[in-house]
Enzyme design. Sequence first.
Site, short mmCIF file in Angstrom:
data_model
loop_
_atom_site.label_atom_id
_atom_site.label_comp_id
_atom_site.label_asym_id
_atom_site.label_seq_id
_atom_site.Cartn_x
_atom_site.Cartn_y
_atom_site.Cartn_z
N SER A 1 -2.13 3.69 8.41
CA SER A 1 -2.37 5.10 8.19
C SER A 1 -0.95 5.80 8.69
O SER A 1 -0.87 7.02 8.74
CB SER A 1 -3.55 5.51 8.99
OG SER A 1 -4.65 5.11 8.34
N LYS B 1 0.70 7.90 6.41
CA LYS B 1 0.02 9.48 5.94
C LYS B 1 1.02 10.65 6.38
O LYS B 1 1.15 11.41 5.72
CB LYS B 1 -1.25 9.27 6.55
CG LYS B 1 -2.17 8.42 5.88
CD LYS B 1 -3.59 8.57 6.73
CE LYS B 1 -4.30 7.24 6.09
NZ LYS B 1 -5.67 7.03 7.18
N TYR C 1 -2.67 4.41 -2.70
CA TYR C 1 -3.31 4.48 -1.23
C TYR C 1 -3.19 3.17 -0.71
O TYR C 1 -2.49 3.07 0.39
CB TYR C 1 -4.59 5.34 -1.22
CG TYR C 1 -5.08 5.28 0.29
CD1 TYR C 1 -4.80 6.15 0.99
CD2 TYR C 1 -6.14 4.59 0.59
CE1 TYR C 1 -5.26 6.27 2.29
CE2 TYR C 1 -6.70 4.33 1.83
CZ TYR C 1 -5.94 5.57 2.77
OH TYR C 1 -6.70 5.56 4.08
N TYR D 1 -7.34 10.25 15.13
CA TYR D 1 -8.93 10.05 14.65
C TYR D 1 -9.52 10.60 16.00
O TYR D 1 -9.22 11.72 16.31
CB TYR D 1 -9.42 8.71 14.16
CG TYR D 1 -8.29 8.14 13.01
CD1 TYR D 1 -8.08 8.75 11.92
CD2 TYR D 1 -7.80 7.05 13.45
CE1 TYR D 1 -7.25 8.24 11.07
CE2 TYR D 1 -6.90 6.22 12.52
CZ TYR D 1 -6.72 6.97 11.37
OH TYR D 1 -5.78 6.22 10.59
N VAL E 1 -4.14 1.43 11.86
CA VAL E 1 -5.00 0.04 12.14
C VAL E 1 -4.30 -1.24 12.12
O VAL E 1 -4.99 -2.18 12.94
CB VAL E 1 -6.50 -0.06 11.63
CG1 VAL E 1 -7.07 1.26 11.61
CG2 VAL E 1 -6.05 -0.15 9.98
#
Length: 316
Positions: A72, A75, A199, A251, A269
């Site tokens: 992530s 992103k 993605y 998060y 992760v």
Amino acid sequence: MEPTESRTLDAIETAVAEIAAEMQAREDRGEVASYIPELARVSPQQFAISVALRDGRTISGGDWETPFSIQSISKVFTLALALGKVGDNLWRKVGREPSGNPFNSIVQLEHERGRPRNPFINAGAIAVTDMILSGHQPKEALGEILRFLQFVSGDDAISIDRSVAASEKATGFRNAALANYMKSFGIVENPVEHTLGVYFHHCAIAMTTRQLAMAGRYLAFEGRNPDTGHSVISLERARRINALMLTCGHYDGSGEFAYRVGLPGKSGVGGGILAVVPGGASIAVWSPGLDHNGNSKLGRDALELLARRMHWSVFG
């Protein structure tokens, strides 16, 4: 080199070496991400840290030469690309608020009629990926993302770990549910399988902590590449991405990270974290063991120690 700069460099080198040694000796290392089979195979006994400065010097410790799946953290870079393509129209489809829910929650998405809460949860990042894909074939969009990372890091060797991408595709049922749900509201416009393919592959980009720290420097230095002085993104956009990293980058553990570390950061992760010291440095850490929120356990601890020792905090 000025005496003050020399003292600062010495202090960073000492801190990085001592923190790397402490982290490598820790016994409680968290749990690796078992829901992606390829990530479940990574040894949690690894730790790496790299600090990239304005002039391109890097200070590293631990297993910093070992590439890992950035997941992530990608992103952050896809958000910059998408903003470059569609500008503030992006925010019509994606919000800017912390989620307070797990990164792959579908409950929140249903409650908010398909509009993801922010670009760093899975649904938001899928929507951002869809914007990059529009008007392109999947391979072209993915190539654009990869070239951007190679450009900002100054390293053409960065590549995609195809085995991790295949592993994510084979087990990405919840991400498929998120994408299909957003498709029903028109948030996702391209074929779902194309958007998800891009993605999964950009999350599977593999980098070392040194490469990642170098890639993040433009966020630390007003949106500019410090090596050339050329603008990568505008100063305003760099500040806003940093703000989102601070409030949404971990998060439902983002508040805890801001409280303990006090820097904009984005986790993945795969065990990596990219952190930004505005005007000072870009930092990357990696330790595959995660806490209950899906963030690197030792990575956060290491950043907390480094920020405290170097007096690096956006809160003064």
